[in-house]
Design an enzyme around this catalytic site. Structure first.
Site, PDB file in Angstrom:
ATOM      1  CB  SER A  54      -1.231  -0.165   1.237  1.00  0.00           C
ATOM      2  OG  SER A  54      -1.720  -0.992   1.428  1.00  0.00           O
ATOM      3  CE  LYS A  57      -4.012   2.012  -0.536  1.00  0.00           C
ATOM      4  NZ  LYS A  57      -3.486   0.694  -0.555  1.00  0.00           N
ATOM      5  CB  SER A 114      -4.757   2.004   3.598  1.00  0.00           C
ATOM      6  OG  SER A 114      -3.720   1.513   3.210  1.00  0.00           O
ATOM      7  CE  LYS A 216      -1.842   4.139   2.738  1.00  0.00           C
ATOM      8  NZ  LYS A 216      -2.001   2.735   3.616  1.00  0.00           N
TER       9      LYS A 216
END
Length: 374
Positions: A54, A57, A114, A216
């Site tokens: 992720s 992202k 997320s 993140k």
């Protein structure tokens, strides 16, 4: 004549003047970046290609922020939810096909929760399809200098060709912080509610360290637990990237360890201010005889704690330097050393425009240069 100017990345732990041993980190790969100087303070396997999960992202967000800045999207704009976005596997913000969602809500769902569904919806709104969006992601990665990165999707779901490196991720994180300060605070939000479902930010450091304000998390079974973290203490900002740890708690612990070490072991020092003359060079055939040279932006370095006063500089100019010269044109090199060990070589540029002199001035300087070379 100096034909090439070499810009070195410096202050890696292998350099002889690094005073404090970097910590041992329980991860597959990691880097610690000083955002102000752009230097890696320590790294392990910085260019090894790894699965970003992720952390992908960040690029999806970067392109969404760019679209808003370029006015091809607005925060209040409602986005239809496709069946693909609704059904995408993995983490979700729980958007629904019959319930249009705003770009602002999608940004929060992607960054705080997320949500893979938010990523696909944004990708389709920007590029028409996730496949087209992946092409934009790769184009932007190349522009940013992410040399070991290739994206296949907007979410980070596993794919054999969906790869990056921790160095590239540090470049991307610092680009978001630098280019979109108006949106970066979203990364510090600790929880977000959409569709009556409240979800916490998975970045544990937001709840532990008040100086951490992003960035993140990521996790898949093959990638392990990953975290990009950023902290700002006394105007210094560091970014850590840690991938392939064993658990949520370990990625937070190891990231905290790196950040603390970076603040303890190094100072960020402004060596020269923007437009401050590092030196003056003789210039020939110009309306002026001397040219001020330096940096157009503040020139800062990360140096071992307490060592800044030992920094020594040597300036080499391109000779003979001939007019015309334009502001920002490279005209020499700043060579830096610390404790008799080389730190790096940095291009210095003209701080002013110097146009050509008239015909008589050019002729006179040509004669002087001829005698000078005898």
């Amino acid at each position: 004549m100096l034909h090439r100017i070499i810009l070195l990345l410096l202050v890696l732990p292998s350099l002889a003047f690094a005073q404090m041993t970097p910590p041992t980190v329980a991860a597959r790969a990691w880097v610690l970046l000083d955002v102000g100087s752009g230097q890696l303070l320590t790294a392990e396997q910085p260019d090894q290609r790894i699965e970003p999960a992720s952390l992908t992202k960040l690029m999806t967000a970067y392109l969404a922020f760019s679209a808003i800045k370029n006015k091809t999207l607005t925060l209040e704009q409602t986005i239809p939810v496709s069946e693909k976005a609704w059904k995408v596997p993995g983490s979700k913000m729980f958007i629904e096909p019959l319930k249009p969602v705003t770009v602002n809500e999608l940004l929060h769902g992607m960054i705080v929760q997320s949500g893979n569904d938010a990523c696909v919806a944004l990708a389709e709104a920007i590029a028409g399809s996730e496949e087209n969006f992946a092409q934009l992601m790769n184009k932007e990665a190349a522009r940013l200098g992410m040399k070991n990165t290739h994206f296949e999707n907007a979410t980070g779901l596993p794919h054999p060709s969906h790869l990056t490196s921790v160095r590239d991720l540090s470049i991307l994180a610092s680009a978001i912080i630098r280019d979109f300060p108006e949106f970066y605070p979203i990364y510090s939000i600790k929880e977000y509610t959409y569709n009556k479902i409240k979800q916490p930010n998975r970045n544990r450091l937001l709840f532990i360290d008040p100086t951490v304000d992003g960035v993140k998390t990521g996790h898949t079974e093959s990638a392990g637990y990953c975290l990009i973290a950023s902290a700002k203490r006394n105007e210094r900002r560091l970014v850590s990237v840690v991938v392939g740890t064993a658990s949520d708690s370990v990625r937070a612990q190891e990231s905290q360890k790196l950040l603390n070490w970076g603040y303890l072991a190094f100072d960020t020092v402004k060596v020269y201010s923007a437009n401050q003359a590092v030196n003056e060079f003789r210039i020939w055939k110009g309306k002026e005889n001397m040219l001020k040279a330096g940096f157009l932006n503040d020139f800062v370095l990360s140096l071992p704690k307490g060592e800044a006063e030992k920094l020594k500089a040597n300036v080499v100019s391109q000779q003979p330097l001939m007019a015309p010269v334009t502001k920002g044109q490279t005209v020499g090199t700043l060579q830096l050393s610390l404790n008799d060990k080389p730190v790096g070589e940095y291009p210095i540029v003209a701080l002013d425009d110097i146009p050509e002199a008239g015909w008589f001035g050019r002729l006179w300087d040509a004669i002087r240069l001829w005698f000078k070379t005898l």
